[in-house]
Design an enzyme around this catalytic site. Structure first.
Site, PDB file in Angstrom:
ATOM      1  CG  ASP A 130      -2.004   1.096   1.083  1.00  0.00           C
ATOM      2  OD1 ASP A 130      -2.324   1.495  -0.042  1.00  0.00           O
ATOM      3  OD2 ASP A 130      -2.484   1.569   2.128  1.00  0.00           O
ATOM      4  CB  CYS A 186     -16.919  -6.572 -15.189  1.00  0.00           C
ATOM      5  SG  CYS A 186     -15.823  -6.060 -13.868  1.00  0.00           S
ATOM      6  CB  CYS A 189     -21.708  -7.145 -14.086  1.00  0.00           C
ATOM      7  SG  CYS A 189     -22.025  -6.630 -12.397  1.00  0.00           S
ATOM      8  CB  CYS A 192     -19.385  -1.737  -8.582  1.00  0.00           C
ATOM      9  SG  CYS A 192     -18.673  -1.787 -10.228  1.00  0.00           S
ATOM     10  CB  CYS A 212     -14.184   7.647  -3.306  1.00  0.00           C
ATOM     11  SG  CYS A 212     -14.072   6.014  -2.585  1.00  0.00           S
ATOM     12  CB  CYS A 239     -17.006   3.267   1.425  1.00  0.00           C
ATOM     13  SG  CYS A 239     -18.445   2.858   0.405  1.00  0.00           S
ATOM     14  CB  CYS A 246     -18.577  -7.154  -6.539  1.00  0.00           C
ATOM     15  SG  CYS A 246     -17.680  -8.024  -7.833  1.00  0.00           S
TER      16      CYS A 246
HETATM   17  C1  B12 Z   1      -4.949   6.050  -3.876  1.00  0.00           C
HETATM   18  C2  B12 Z   1      -5.615   4.813  -3.359  1.00  0.00           C
HETATM   19  C3  B12 Z   1      -6.954   4.902  -2.998  1.00  0.00           C
HETATM   20  C4  B12 Z   1      -7.809   6.124  -3.304  1.00  0.00           C
HETATM   21  C5  B12 Z   1      -8.157   6.121  -4.813  1.00  0.00           C
HETATM   22  C6  B12 Z   1      -8.708   4.759  -5.287  1.00  0.00           C
HETATM   23  C7  B12 Z   1      -8.525   4.463  -6.756  1.00  0.00           C
HETATM   24  N1  B12 Z   1      -9.397   3.633  -7.267  1.00  0.00           N
HETATM   25  O1  B12 Z   1      -7.603   4.945  -7.373  1.00  0.00           O
HETATM   26  C8  B12 Z   1      -8.997   5.942  -2.330  1.00  0.00           C
HETATM   27  C9  B12 Z   1      -8.676   6.654  -1.019  1.00  0.00           C
HETATM   28  C10 B12 Z   1     -10.350   6.416  -2.827  1.00  0.00           C
HETATM   29  C11 B12 Z   1      -8.921   4.431  -2.096  1.00  0.00           C
HETATM   30  C12 B12 Z   1     -10.008   3.670  -1.697  1.00  0.00           C
HETATM   31  C13 B12 Z   1      -9.960   2.302  -1.481  1.00  0.00           C
HETATM   32  N2  B12 Z   1      -8.862   1.529  -1.445  1.00  0.00           N
HETATM   33 CO1  B12 Z   1      -7.121   2.155  -1.996  1.00  0.00          CO
HETATM   34  N3  B12 Z   1      -5.417   2.550  -2.679  1.00  0.00           N
HETATM   35  C14 B12 Z   1      -4.896   3.590  -3.256  1.00  0.00           C
HETATM   36  C15 B12 Z   1      -3.462   3.334  -3.715  1.00  0.00           C
HETATM   37  C16 B12 Z   1      -2.489   3.986  -2.723  1.00  0.00           C
HETATM   38  C17 B12 Z   1      -3.165   3.806  -5.148  1.00  0.00           C
HETATM   39  C18 B12 Z   1      -4.268   3.451  -6.167  1.00  0.00           C
HETATM   40  C19 B12 Z   1      -3.977   4.055  -7.507  1.00  0.00           C
HETATM   41  O2  B12 Z   1      -2.918   3.835  -8.063  1.00  0.00           O
HETATM   42  N4  B12 Z   1      -4.891   4.883  -8.034  1.00  0.00           N
HETATM   43  C20 B12 Z   1      -4.703   5.569  -9.287  1.00  0.00           C
HETATM   44  C21 B12 Z   1      -5.648   5.030 -10.321  1.00  0.00           C
HETATM   45  C22 B12 Z   1      -5.498   5.692 -11.681  1.00  0.00           C
HETATM   46  O3  B12 Z   1      -5.282   3.695 -10.457  1.00  0.00           O
HETATM   47  P1  B12 Z   1      -6.323   2.583 -10.829  1.00  0.00           P
HETATM   48  O4  B12 Z   1      -7.688   2.925 -10.438  1.00  0.00           O
HETATM   49  O5  B12 Z   1      -5.726   1.273 -10.380  1.00  0.00           O
HETATM   50  O6  B12 Z   1      -6.242   2.741 -12.417  1.00  0.00           O
HETATM   51  C23 B12 Z   1      -5.866   1.709 -13.217  1.00  0.00           C
HETATM   52  C24 B12 Z   1      -7.070   1.033 -13.864  1.00  0.00           C
HETATM   53  O7  B12 Z   1      -8.300   1.406 -13.272  1.00  0.00           O
HETATM   54  C25 B12 Z   1      -6.914   1.340 -15.277  1.00  0.00           C
HETATM   55  N5  B12 Z   1      -7.732   2.404 -15.854  1.00  0.00           N
HETATM   56  C26 B12 Z   1      -7.765   3.706 -15.551  1.00  0.00           C
HETATM   57  N6  B12 Z   1      -8.540   4.355 -16.401  1.00  0.00           N
HETATM   58  C27 B12 Z   1      -9.011   3.437 -17.278  1.00  0.00           C
HETATM   59  C28 B12 Z   1      -9.874   3.578 -18.345  1.00  0.00           C
HETATM   60  C29 B12 Z   1     -10.213   2.439 -19.081  1.00  0.00           C
HETATM   61  C30 B12 Z   1     -11.130   2.599 -20.216  1.00  0.00           C
HETATM   62  C31 B12 Z   1      -9.685   1.152 -18.712  1.00  0.00           C
HETATM   63  C32 B12 Z   1     -10.053  -0.071 -19.459  1.00  0.00           C
HETATM   64  C33 B12 Z   1      -8.824   1.033 -17.617  1.00  0.00           C
HETATM   65  C34 B12 Z   1      -8.506   2.187 -16.919  1.00  0.00           C
HETATM   66  O8  B12 Z   1      -5.559   1.745 -15.458  1.00  0.00           O
HETATM   67  C35 B12 Z   1      -5.094   2.392 -14.319  1.00  0.00           C
HETATM   68  C36 B12 Z   1      -3.599   2.276 -14.167  1.00  0.00           C
HETATM   69  O9  B12 Z   1      -3.214   0.925 -13.872  1.00  0.00           O
HETATM   70  C37 B12 Z   1      -3.388   1.751  -3.667  1.00  0.00           C
HETATM   71  C38 B12 Z   1      -2.037   1.189  -3.267  1.00  0.00           C
HETATM   72  C39 B12 Z   1      -1.043   1.287  -4.403  1.00  0.00           C
HETATM   73  N7  B12 Z   1       0.122   1.787  -4.102  1.00  0.00           N
HETATM   74  O10 B12 Z   1      -1.350   0.904  -5.516  1.00  0.00           O
HETATM   75  C40 B12 Z   1      -4.504   1.391  -2.638  1.00  0.00           C
HETATM   76  C41 B12 Z   1      -5.388   0.158  -2.949  1.00  0.00           C
HETATM   77  C42 B12 Z   1      -5.808   0.251  -4.376  1.00  0.00           C
HETATM   78  N8  B12 Z   1      -6.552   0.370  -2.100  1.00  0.00           N
HETATM   79  C43 B12 Z   1      -7.032  -0.710  -1.634  1.00  0.00           C
HETATM   80  C44 B12 Z   1      -8.247  -0.770  -0.893  1.00  0.00           C
HETATM   81  C45 B12 Z   1      -8.502  -2.047  -0.105  1.00  0.00           C
HETATM   82  C46 B12 Z   1      -9.146   0.304  -0.929  1.00  0.00           C
HETATM   83  C47 B12 Z   1     -10.611   0.296  -0.439  1.00  0.00           C
HETATM   84  C48 B12 Z   1     -11.339  -1.016  -0.731  1.00  0.00           C
HETATM   85  C49 B12 Z   1     -10.644   0.603   1.080  1.00  0.00           C
HETATM   86  C50 B12 Z   1     -12.044   0.759   1.646  1.00  0.00           C
HETATM   87  N9  B12 Z   1     -12.779  -0.320   1.831  1.00  0.00           N
HETATM   88  O11 B12 Z   1     -12.439   1.848   1.957  1.00  0.00           O
HETATM   89  C51 B12 Z   1     -11.203   1.501  -1.230  1.00  0.00           C
HETATM   90  C52 B12 Z   1     -11.798   1.055  -2.563  1.00  0.00           C
HETATM   91  C53 B12 Z   1     -12.338   2.147  -3.405  1.00  0.00           C
HETATM   92  C54 B12 Z   1     -12.298   1.763  -4.888  1.00  0.00           C
HETATM   93  N10 B12 Z   1     -13.430   1.403  -5.465  1.00  0.00           N
HETATM   94  O12 B12 Z   1     -11.211   1.792  -5.479  1.00  0.00           O
HETATM   95  C55 B12 Z   1      -6.232  -1.936  -2.069  1.00  0.00           C
HETATM   96  C56 B12 Z   1      -7.010  -2.675  -3.177  1.00  0.00           C
HETATM   97  C57 B12 Z   1      -6.860  -4.196  -3.169  1.00  0.00           C
HETATM   98  C58 B12 Z   1      -7.556  -4.825  -4.346  1.00  0.00           C
HETATM   99  N11 B12 Z   1      -8.002  -6.055  -4.177  1.00  0.00           N
HETATM  100  O13 B12 Z   1      -7.702  -4.246  -5.404  1.00  0.00           O
HETATM  101  C59 B12 Z   1      -4.889  -1.282  -2.541  1.00  0.00           C
HETATM  102  C60 B12 Z   1      -4.199  -1.996  -3.688  1.00  0.00           C
HETATM  103  C61 B12 Z   1      -3.953  -1.252  -1.296  1.00  0.00           C
HETATM  104  C62 B12 Z   1      -3.335  -2.617  -0.985  1.00  0.00           C
HETATM  105  N12 B12 Z   1      -2.010  -2.699  -0.960  1.00  0.00           N
HETATM  106  O14 B12 Z   1      -3.988  -3.590  -0.824  1.00  0.00           O
HETATM  107  N13 B12 Z   1      -7.703   3.933  -2.365  1.00  0.00           N
HETATM  108  S1  SF4 Z   2     -19.978  -5.362  -9.478  1.00  0.00           S
HETATM  109 FE1  SF4 Z   2     -18.090  -6.591  -9.726  1.00  0.00          FE
HETATM  110  S2  SF4 Z   2     -18.427  -7.799 -11.584  1.00  0.00           S
HETATM  111 FE2  SF4 Z   2     -19.972  -6.169 -11.584  1.00  0.00          FE
HETATM  112  S3  SF4 Z   2     -19.011  -4.523 -12.784  1.00  0.00           S
HETATM  113 FE3  SF4 Z   2     -18.525  -4.101 -10.652  1.00  0.00          FE
HETATM  114  S4  SF4 Z   2     -16.534  -5.057 -10.304  1.00  0.00           S
HETATM  115 FE4  SF4 Z   2     -17.368  -5.926 -12.202  1.00  0.00          FE
HETATM  116  S1  SF4 Z   3     -15.809   2.828  -1.982  1.00  0.00           S
HETATM  117 FE1  SF4 Z   3     -17.941   3.525  -1.728  1.00  0.00          FE
HETATM  118  S2  SF4 Z   3     -17.960   5.665  -2.374  1.00  0.00           S
HETATM  119 FE2  SF4 Z   3     -16.020   4.749  -3.116  1.00  0.00          FE
HETATM  120  S3  SF4 Z   3     -16.480   4.069  -5.190  1.00  0.00           S
HETATM  121 FE3  SF4 Z   3     -16.917   2.331  -3.866  1.00  0.00          FE
HETATM  122  S4  SF4 Z   3     -19.103   2.536  -3.343  1.00  0.00           S
HETATM  123 FE4  SF4 Z   3     -18.445   4.483  -4.189  1.00  0.00          FE
END
Ligand code: B12
Ligand code: SF4
Ligand code: SF4
Length: 348
Positions: A130, A186, A189, A192, A212, A239, A246
């Site tokens: 992380d 996915c 679906c 989410c 978020c 959250c 899912c």
């Molecule tokens: C910043 C961060 C957050 C931020 C931003 C989340 C986000 N989605 O970016 C916030 C604070 C909101 C957050 C929340 C959560 N987080 Co967080 N977070 C991180 C962190 C530090 C970086 C994530 C990151 O790089 N974000 C930047 C975006 C751009 O990256 P990305 O979404 O992965 O984008 C990729 C793809 O989505 C794709 N993509 C982007 N745009 C597009 C467009 C298209 C068309 C396509 C096909 C693909 C695509 O390419 C991108 C680059 O690879 C990581 C740890 C790490 N160092 O990686 C943990 C991490 C992602 N978090 C984690 C967790 C557990 C959570 C939460 C579940 C915690 C909770 N229950 O509250 C939530 C989940 C929210 C969610 N739905 O993501 C875990 C996820 C584990 C897993 N199984 O995936 C991680 C990996 C930490 C860990 N070491 O376990 N988090």
């Molecule tokens: S709920 Fe799960 S399976 Fe459905 S679109 Fe979201 S991540 Fe994919």
């Molecule tokens: S963690 Fe909660 S607020 Fe963030 S994207 Fe998922 S459902 Fe939405």
């Protein structure tokens, strides 16, 4: 140092790490482009560490210039059914129910590295979970640990997304890698995206952190707008909504706790519900630290957690918190005083 992947898997099993995969330690340029677009849209909100150069976040060589491979690990956390809601409590996201994974998982990976060097001799490595400037999910996906869901989380078929990721970046050259199976994704679906109460998932795979609840309740410091306070709903820390809905997680909810890391069980931490009274009775930062030193909740800091607790009390109409708010309206922190007065006003 060249090592066959089967040998690493055996040692990982000894270190009690079962979901392990490998990828090359090279920059992910396509991912860097997506990350750049995400940053340019302002979706990183105030997270300075997510505004770094995308090429760095996509390249493990910045963390270890000699790196040859990334060993990614996924570990399931507590997937027991959620105990029912209690009045006067705020909900905690599952990953934070037990002992802090930054402590537990990091030391597991370090033990794994020690076992590897005992077997193969010295090698250069760094371990992370992380708190690392690296796109952990993208590397885990490339290592074959799962696919990226539309909620942006890494999903492993038959295990779901209630997992945490960690990695060992090293100069080990891993040989005989098996051809990766193509994973289903996915499909059509969109559960989410529809279920997110704040519309934070702007489109499939793209999350706007500004909206978020996880960001607002954990990472955002200081004041929340009136709208953001309402967005927290009953969530005091994190959250889980986009994971709860899912389908990949549904068959994973268990009666019994069966995780690889026992410390992720809620008995080892704050559990699924935090008492609003308890949070509001924490007198100062020192007391906060000693209460939450082993929990991920420490990340929110005292001011943030009290702010969230007051928002939850207002959102759920928990008037019993008023005596605690009276005391907090004399607190040394201006933010806490402001929220206490706001809460008193709203609950009257
Ligand atoms: C910043 C961060 C957050 C931020 C931003 C989340 C986000 N989605 O970016 C916030 C604070 C909101 C957050 C929340 C959560 N987080 Co967080 N977070 C991180 C962190 C530090 C970086 C994530 C990151 O790089 N974000 C930047 C975006 C751009 O990256 P990305 O979404 O992965 O984008 C990729 C793809 O989505 C794709 N993509 C982007 N745009 C597009 C467009 C298209 C068309 C396509 C096909 C693909 C695509 O390419 C991108 C680059 O690879 C990581 C740890 C790490 N160092 O990686 C943990 C991490 C992602 N978090 C984690 C967790 C557990 C959570 C939460 C579940 C915690 C909770 N229950 O509250 C939530 C989940 C929210 C969610 N739905 O993501 C875990 C996820 C584990 C897993 N199984 O995936 C991680 C990996 C930490 C860990 N070491 O376990 N988090
Ligand atoms: S709920 Fe799960 S399976 Fe459905 S679109 Fe979201 S991540 Fe994919
Ligand atoms: S963690 Fe909660 S607020 Fe963030 S994207 Fe998922 S459902 Fe939405």
């Amino acid at each position: 140092l060249r090592v066959a992947f089967e040998e690493i898997l055996e040692i990982a099993a000894k270190a009690k790490l079962e979901i392990v995969g490998f990828s090359a330690a090279s920059a992910l340029t396509e991912e860097a482009t997506k990350l750049r677009i995400w940053q340019e849209n302002g979706f990183a909100a105030d997270m300075k560490w997510m505004q770094r150069d995308p090429l760095k976040l996509a390249d493990p060589l910045h963390l270890l210039p000699e790196a040859k491979s990334v060993i990614s690990v996924a570990v399931a956390y507590d997937r027991r059914m959620l105990p029912s809601q209690k009045a006067g409590y705020g909900r905690v996201a599952r990953y934070a129910w037990g002992k802090d994974y930054h402590l537990v998982l990091k030391s597991r990976i370090e033990d794994f590295a020690k076992l590897l060097s005992a077997e193969f001799g010295e090698f250069k490595s760094r371990s992370f979970t992380d708190a690392v400037p690296l796109l952990e999910r993208a590397f885990a996906k490339n290592a074959g640990l799962g696919f990226i869901g539309k909620n942006t989380l890494l999903i492993k078929p038959k295990l779901g997304s209630f997992t945490l990721l960690a990695e060992l970046i090293s100069d080990l050259e891993i040989e005989n890698l098996p051809i990766q199976k193509k994973l289903s994704g996915c499909g059509t679906c969109t559960k989410c995206i529809k279920a997110c109460p704040t519309n934070a998932i702007k489109s499939a795979y793209v999350l706007d952190a500004n909206k978020c609840i996880s960001y607002l309740s954990i990472e955002k410091r200081g004041n929340l707008s009136e709208e953001e306070r309402g967005m927290l709903g009953q969530w005091i820390f994190g959250c889980d909504i986009c994971q709860d809905v899912c389908p990949y997680n549904h068959s994973q909810l268990k009666q019994q706790f069966e995780a690889q890391i026992p410390e992720f069980g809620y008995e080892f931490g704050v559990g699924p519900w935090l008492s609003l009274e308890r949070v509001c009775s924490i007198a100062n930062n020192q007391e906060f630290k000693s209460n939450f030193k082993d929990s991920p909740v420490i990340r929110a800091k005292r001011e943030g957690l009290i702010r969230n607790a007051i928002c939850v009390a207002v959102n759920t109409g928990y008037g019993e918190l008023k005596p605690s708010l009276e005391k907090l309206s004399l607190d040394s922190s201006e933010l806490v005083r402001d929220y206490a007065s706001w809460g008193l006003g709203r609950l009257s």
